[in-house]
Design a protein around this motif. Structure first.
Motif, short mmCIF file in Angstrom:
data_model
loop_
_atom_site.label_atom_id
_atom_site.label_comp_id
_atom_site.label_asym_id
_atom_site.label_seq_id
_atom_site.Cartn_x
_atom_site.Cartn_y
_atom_site.Cartn_z
N SER A 1 0.82 -1.20 0.00
CA SER A 1 0.00 0.00 0.00
C SER A 1 0.87 1.26 0.00
CB SER A 1 -0.92 -0.03 1.22
OG SER A 1 -1.41 1.26 1.48
N ASP A 2 1.95 1.26 0.76
CA ASP A 2 2.85 2.43 0.79
C ASP A 2 3.43 2.69 -0.60
OD1 ASP A 2 2.37 2.82 3.44
OD2 ASP A 2 4.23 1.89 4.15
N ALA A 3 3.87 1.60 -1.25
CA ALA A 3 4.47 1.75 -2.58
C ALA A 3 3.43 2.28 -3.59
CB ALA A 3 5.04 0.42 -3.05
N CYS A 4 2.23 1.73 -3.51
CA CYS A 4 1.18 2.14 -4.47
C CYS A 4 0.71 3.57 -4.16
CB CYS A 4 0.01 1.16 -4.43
SG CYS A 4 0.40 -0.43 -5.16
N THR A 5 0.69 3.93 -2.88
CA THR A 5 0.26 5.29 -2.52
C THR A 5 1.21 6.33 -3.11
OG1 THR A 5 -0.78 4.45 -0.52
CG2 THR A 5 -0.35 6.81 -0.57
N GLN A 6 2.51 6.00 -3.15
CA GLN A 6 3.48 6.91 -3.80
C GLN A 6 3.06 7.18 -5.25
OE1 GLN A 6 6.65 8.23 -2.81
NE2 GLN A 6 5.73 7.86 -0.83
N LEU A 7 2.79 6.09 -5.96
CA LEU A 7 2.40 6.22 -7.37
C LEU A 7 1.07 6.95 -7.51
CD1 LEU A 7 3.34 2.66 -8.74
CD2 LEU A 7 4.48 4.83 -9.22
N LEU A 8 0.16 6.67 -6.56
CA LEU A 8 -1.15 7.32 -6.58
C LEU A 8 -0.98 8.84 -6.49
CD1 LEU A 8 -4.35 6.85 -6.24
CD2 LEU A 8 -3.94 7.26 -3.83
N ILE A 9 -0.14 9.26 -5.55
CA ILE A 9 0.04 10.71 -5.35
C ILE A 9 0.74 11.35 -6.55
CG2 ILE A 9 1.11 12.46 -3.86
CD1 ILE A 9 0.57 10.57 -1.48
N ILE A 10 1.68 10.61 -7.14
CA ILE A 10 2.40 11.17 -8.30
C ILE A 10 1.46 11.32 -9.50
CG2 ILE A 10 4.22 10.73 -10.01
CD1 ILE A 10 5.73 9.25 -7.74
#
Ligand code: F0G
Length: 458
Positions: free
Chosen positions: A277-286
């Protein structure tokens, strides 16, 4: 007592006029659109069966919810509501809002994919496959054998072949498989349902091999209807409980809310694992937006939160599945070859069987799509060699395995008389069967050619 007439469990208080055109006008419109209905204007269409995605009619509660949408950048009320509903449904702690299904796919599959990686599914939907392949990974489809036989009677033709799954894991190595994706219902396989038993077995195999089990749940309420109706032990459960149970087997879930979310835009990614989730949240925000809105406005999240509750209403689901079945059964009785039994969101016609006189390189599916439009103003999509055909080194067509035409039914949009009209149009199209003409492509782009290709009649 089950009445024969399928009544819509709603009444109409706002209407959207349909443009009624003549056959002569439609012939002209189609010619101008180069015989590709994607190039028609919606005003030229009477009944639009192009897709069930993002075409739902929203309820009064959803519209009221939109007015209450909280557009705060972070921690909006609408986000809290959305997160609660999605969390309750998937049982997963981490929820990432996205503007539609493929945005969630891009985030998850670009993180998990890459060269040398594999994904396995009952059938990858085109955007799913495209996101996986774009990352450099490979996608394998392993539907059960019955899925390939149009008329085979199997209650859950959307199931994944578990024996083949075990074989592929052995062959490719568990460590190289980034995820196993179960799509419910199986859109590309005819909108056919997946059983709870199949989800349970696939999950068990994945977990024994430490492989991530992902659910593509964009039509999970429709799938739950079929489980309630056909699978032993689920008669007494609610549709929502069935959907929750199916989610409980998965490690991750992707949803395009444009289907069973009963909205025009939206989606999410739901995860159990914090690191992922942390890794995907990075991409989500970008790429999508801050973690409490993703690609959505507050009002969109309100509408989805309400839609995800409404979709499990038994009156709605019965109307929904019965009206798709009603159309499919009526065509079946007229001898129209189609994928049987009828799936949840669409009726898939076997165009090669319907027009045995039109060779595959003259695109029988596209011919049927054009006939349905000119005869009755019905717009639908070819799912055959126009969509999936390739060329060999001599420029000869390598046809798709099936030549289908999909009549996808928008949710809560058309009434039974609209469906009766469509059935009547088929009578005319059947009468004119021998005079239908195939098509030749005059212009095509390199990728996803069905959207913009141009044709001429042969
Ligand atoms: N997964 C499945 C099974 C789908 O059917 C779709 C979309 C997606 C993912 C992608 O979702 O459109 O919100 O980005 N299907 C539509 C259709 C387009 O017409 O079947 P999206």
């Amino acid at each position: 007592m089950q009445f024969k007439t399928i009544f819509e469990p709603f009444r109409i208080k706002m209407v959207e006029p349909l443009s009624v055109t003549t056959e002569a006008q439609r012939k002209d419109f189609l010619k101008q659109a180069h015989y590709n209905p994607f190039l028609l204007k919606s005003d030229q269409v009477l009944i639009d069966f192009l897709t069930d995605s993002g075409t739902s009619a929203m309820s009064q509660n959803q519209w009221a919810g939109m007015m209450a949408g909280d557009e705060s950048y972070a921690g909006a009320r609408s986000w809290t509501k959305f997160e609660k509903v999605v969390h309750e449904l998937t049982g997963m702690p981490y929820i990432l809002p996205t503007h539609q299904g493929r945005a969630a796919e891009r985030i998850l599959y670009s993180h998990l994919g890459g060269e040398g990686k594999y994904f396995i599914s009952n059938t990858h939907f085109d955007t799913t496959r495209a996101n996986i392949e774009f990352s450099g990974a490979l996608a394998y489809d392993i539907p059960i054998l019955e899925a390939k036989d149009f008329s085979a009677h199997h209650p859950f033709k959307g199931n994944m072949d578990v024996i083949k799954l075990k074989g592929l894991i052995h062959e490719l190595g568990a460590a190289n498989i980034s995820g196993v994706i179960l799509t419910v219902t199986n859109n590309s396989g005819g909108g056919q349902p997946v059983s709870m038993q199949n989800a349970r077995e696939v999950s068990k195999v994945c977990h024994e091999n430490k492989i991530l089990f992902i659910l593509d749940m964009c039509r999970i309420a429709e799938n739950a209807y079929f489980i309630h109706d056909r699978e032993k032990g689920f008669e007494g459960k609610t549709y929502k409980e069935i959907a929750q149970e199916m989610c409980s087997f998965a490690d991750a879930a992707i949803m395009s809310a444009k289907k069973d979310g009963l909205v025009n835009m939206g989606g999410f990614l739901s995860l159990r694992n914090k690191e992922l989730s942390d890794a995907c949240t990075q991409l989500l925000i970008i790429t999508e937006g801050y973690s409490t809105y993703g690609g959505l406005s507050g009002r969109d999240m309100e509408a989805i939160a309400i839609g995800l509750e409404e979709v499990f209403d038994p009156a709605y689901l019965q109307y929904r599945i019965r009206s798709t079945t009603y159309l499919g059964e009526a065509l079946y009785k007229k001898g129209v070859p189609l994928i049987y039994p009828i799936g949840g969101h669409a009726v898939y016609i076997d165009a090669k069987g319907f027009y045995p006189n039109i060779p595959v390189d003259h695109y029988p599916g596209q011919a049927l799509v054009c006939e349905l439009y000119t005869t009755g103003g019905i717009r639908c999509v070819e799912v055959g060699s126009v969509m999936f055909g390739k060329y060999d080194e001599h420029g000869k067509l390598i046809p798709a395995p099936m030549e289908l035409v999909r009549l996808a039914i928008p949710r809560r949009v058309y009434t039974q008389s609209h469906i009766d009209f469509v059935i009547e149009v088929f009578d005319e199209v059947i009468k004119a069967k021998t005079s239908a003409r195939g098509l030749r492509i005059t212009h095509e782009p390199h990728f996803l050619r069905h959207f913009t290709a141009q044709f001429e009649l042969i």
